[in-house]
Design a protein around this motif. Structure first.
Motif, PDB file in Angstrom:
ATOM      1  N   ILE A  42       0.876  -1.165   0.000  1.00  0.00           N
ATOM      2  CA  ILE A  42       0.000   0.000   0.000  1.00  0.00           C
ATOM      3  C   ILE A  42       0.913   1.214   0.000  1.00  0.00           C
ATOM      4  O   ILE A  42       1.596   1.495   0.984  1.00  0.00           O
ATOM      5  CB  ILE A  42      -0.935   0.030   1.230  1.00  0.00           C
ATOM      6  CG1 ILE A  42      -1.682  -1.294   1.402  1.00  0.00           C
ATOM      7  CG2 ILE A  42      -1.884   1.220   1.146  1.00  0.00           C
ATOM      8  CD1 ILE A  42      -2.629  -1.654   0.305  1.00  0.00           C
ATOM      9  N   TYR A  56      -2.275   1.311  -4.475  1.00  0.00           N
ATOM     10  CA  TYR A  56      -1.718  -0.031  -4.338  1.00  0.00           C
ATOM     11  C   TYR A  56      -0.540  -0.197  -5.304  1.00  0.00           C
ATOM     12  O   TYR A  56      -0.601   0.258  -6.446  1.00  0.00           O
ATOM     13  CB  TYR A  56      -2.829  -1.029  -4.670  1.00  0.00           C
ATOM     14  CG  TYR A  56      -2.538  -2.459  -4.362  1.00  0.00           C
ATOM     15  CD1 TYR A  56      -2.647  -2.938  -3.069  1.00  0.00           C
ATOM     16  CD2 TYR A  56      -2.168  -3.351  -5.354  1.00  0.00           C
ATOM     17  CE1 TYR A  56      -2.392  -4.274  -2.775  1.00  0.00           C
ATOM     18  CE2 TYR A  56      -1.910  -4.671  -5.073  1.00  0.00           C
ATOM     19  CZ  TYR A  56      -2.029  -5.126  -3.784  1.00  0.00           C
ATOM     20  OH  TYR A  56      -1.767  -6.431  -3.501  1.00  0.00           O
ATOM     21  N   VAL A 137      -6.263  -7.495  -4.851  1.00  0.00           N
ATOM     22  CA  VAL A 137      -6.048  -7.084  -3.473  1.00  0.00           C
ATOM     23  C   VAL A 137      -6.596  -8.173  -2.556  1.00  0.00           C
ATOM     24  O   VAL A 137      -7.771  -8.525  -2.631  1.00  0.00           O
ATOM     25  CB  VAL A 137      -6.742  -5.732  -3.198  1.00  0.00           C
ATOM     26  CG1 VAL A 137      -6.469  -5.253  -1.787  1.00  0.00           C
ATOM     27  CG2 VAL A 137      -6.278  -4.680  -4.208  1.00  0.00           C
ATOM     28  N   ASP A 141      -5.269  -7.279   2.756  1.00  0.00           N
ATOM     29  CA  ASP A 141      -4.983  -5.926   2.267  1.00  0.00           C
ATOM     30  C   ASP A 141      -6.237  -5.056   2.303  1.00  0.00           C
ATOM     31  O   ASP A 141      -6.166  -3.873   2.635  1.00  0.00           O
ATOM     32  CB  ASP A 141      -4.420  -5.962   0.848  1.00  0.00           C
ATOM     33  CG  ASP A 141      -2.996  -6.485   0.794  1.00  0.00           C
ATOM     34  OD1 ASP A 141      -2.315  -6.489   1.833  1.00  0.00           O
ATOM     35  OD2 ASP A 141      -2.565  -6.880  -0.310  1.00  0.00           O
TER      36      ASP A 141
END
Length: 153
Positions: A42, A56, A137, A141
């Protein structure tokens, strides 16, 4: 003949396709504000018309080192009903790809580390990996992004 419309992007000299229907916006030269104690993939957050979007690192997802020296190009996409920016290197083109040029991912490549790739396409004699955004993701996350965004809002 059926076609799919993809935005073809380059990340670390690899081509990826993102379904144009999933793209909210493409931003170049955007400022990314780092978040202390954030997970390494991130990168931080960006301001998109007074809406704060987590950014991201797709480079880290594919096992490459993040290149902070290049301009920040971000494709804002909707993943699991959340707008997320995915940092890329270059937007190559918007392509209409005939379904006859789209193939399943070879079985030998399928696995938990590649579940974000749904198919392979041939575009201008180059192979493009078509992305499954919901699998890019991880749930871990997503939880981390939720915690970051709750502190920013």
């Amino acid at each position: 003949m059926e076609e799919i419309k993809q935005i073809i992007v380059s990340v670390s000299d690899q081509l990826f396709g993102i379904d144009i229907d999933d793209v909210v916006e493409i931003k170049e030269n955007c400022d990314i504000t780092m978040i202390p104690s954030s997970k390494s993939n991130i990168l931080g957050i960006m301001n998109l018309r007074n809406d704060y979007i987590p950014v991201y690192s797709f480079r880290k997802k594919i096992g490459k080192q993040e290149d902070l020296d290049i301009d920040n190009k971000v494709v804002v996409v909707c993943v699991n009903d959340i707008n997320i920016g995915i940092k890329i290197d270059v937007v190559k083109e918007i392509a209409n790809i005939d379904n006859e040029n789209v193939f399943p991912l070879p079985r030998i490549i399928k696995g938990t580390n590649t579940k974000y790739i749904k198919r392979v396409a041939s575009v201008n004699k180059e192979l493009v990996l078509l992305l499954n955004l919901d699998a890019i993701v991880s749930m871990e996350d997503m939880d981390h992004i939720d915690r970051i965004m709750s502190t920013v809002s």
